[in-house]
Design an enzyme around this catalytic site. Structure first.
Site, PDB file in Angstrom:
ATOM      1  N   GLU A 176      57.013  21.923 -35.515  1.00  0.00           N
ATOM      2  CA  GLU A 176      57.186  22.736 -36.726  1.00  0.00           C
ATOM      3  C   GLU A 176      56.575  22.088 -37.964  1.00  0.00           C
ATOM      4  O   GLU A 176      55.988  22.761 -38.804  1.00  0.00           O
ATOM      5  CB  GLU A 176      58.682  22.978 -36.947  1.00  0.00           C
ATOM      6  CG  GLU A 176      58.963  24.010 -38.013  1.00  0.00           C
ATOM      7  CD  GLU A 176      60.416  24.446 -37.998  1.00  0.00           C
ATOM      8  OE1 GLU A 176      60.919  24.822 -36.930  1.00  0.00           O
ATOM      9  OE2 GLU A 176      61.046  24.398 -39.067  1.00  0.00           O
ATOM     10  N   ASP A 177      56.705  20.782 -38.086  1.00  0.00           N
ATOM     11  CA  ASP A 177      56.346  20.132 -39.349  1.00  0.00           C
ATOM     12  C   ASP A 177      55.156  19.186 -39.279  1.00  0.00           C
ATOM     13  O   ASP A 177      54.810  18.561 -40.288  1.00  0.00           O
ATOM     14  CB  ASP A 177      57.561  19.366 -39.905  1.00  0.00           C
ATOM     15  CG  ASP A 177      58.647  20.313 -40.390  1.00  0.00           C
ATOM     16  OD1 ASP A 177      58.308  21.461 -40.723  1.00  0.00           O
ATOM     17  OD2 ASP A 177      59.818  19.913 -40.413  1.00  0.00           O
TER      18      ASP A 177
END
Ligand code: ZN
Length: 186
Positions: A66-67
């Site tokens: 996600e990051d």
């Protein structure tokens, strides 16, 4: 724990530390991001008494796709298919607007695998703890309240997964609720 499992946990820490190396948390001190995934894995073990290496490693890696630039294929190659699947389950689709991502987390939570639900519980616990003790810089009381209520809505969808993690979440929710009620509105 077997040698290979211990090695894989340490390799996951190394991998996550490397992937998150340029990121900071949103608190006033801008803590190193890696503190968060480590806290999630520690919470799984210390509070939830989770000793399953796949779940612990997924906790360590839960924000990498996600990051950071990490892909599912990369996780599969390094850590295997099961871990990739759990991390993908707890990954929001960043092409969607934030409000929709939050709504989908509520809707999808109850369909998640047990491992993914455990990681979600530990993640929400750590985030709630931060909301009280190291809140994101510039977040108003209103915004923090919206966050804790959303976290509660997600957790309410997955109750029955791990009683210890759920009661820890409830304690922190009560603490955050009381704290925000007393906090001066910014
Ligand atoms: Zn997280």
């Amino acid at each position: 724990m077997k040698h290979e499992e211990t090695m894989l946990i340490l390799q996951a820490m190394h991998f996550a530390a490397d992937k998150h190396r340029h990121q900071r948390r949103k608190d006033a001190e801008a803590s190193p991001y890696i503190n968060h995934p480590i806290a999630v894995a520690e919470t799984l073990c210390a509070v939830g008494l989770v000793h399953d290496p796949v779940t612990l490693i997924a906790g360590i890696l839960h924000d990498t796709i996600e990051d950071t630039e990490t892909t599912g294929a990369e996780l599969e190659l390094r850590f295997g298919h099961e871990i990739r699947t759990v991390v993908e389950e707890v990954t929001d689709d960043k092409s969607l607007p934030p409000a929709m991502r939050k709504q989908l987390q509520i809707e999808h939570a109850s369909h998640a695998s047990e491992r993914a639900r455990l990681v979600k519980l530990a993640d929400k616990i750590c985030n709630l703890r931060d909301i009280v003790h190291a809140p994101p810089a510039g977040w108003s009381v209103e915004r923090r309240r919206r966050y804790i209520n959303w976290a509660l809505a997600v957790v309410n969808e997955i109750r029955g997964t791990n009683a210890d993690l759920e009661s820890r979440f409830d304690e922190l929710y009560a603490e955050a609720d009381e704290y925000l009620a007393r906090a001066p509105a910014i």
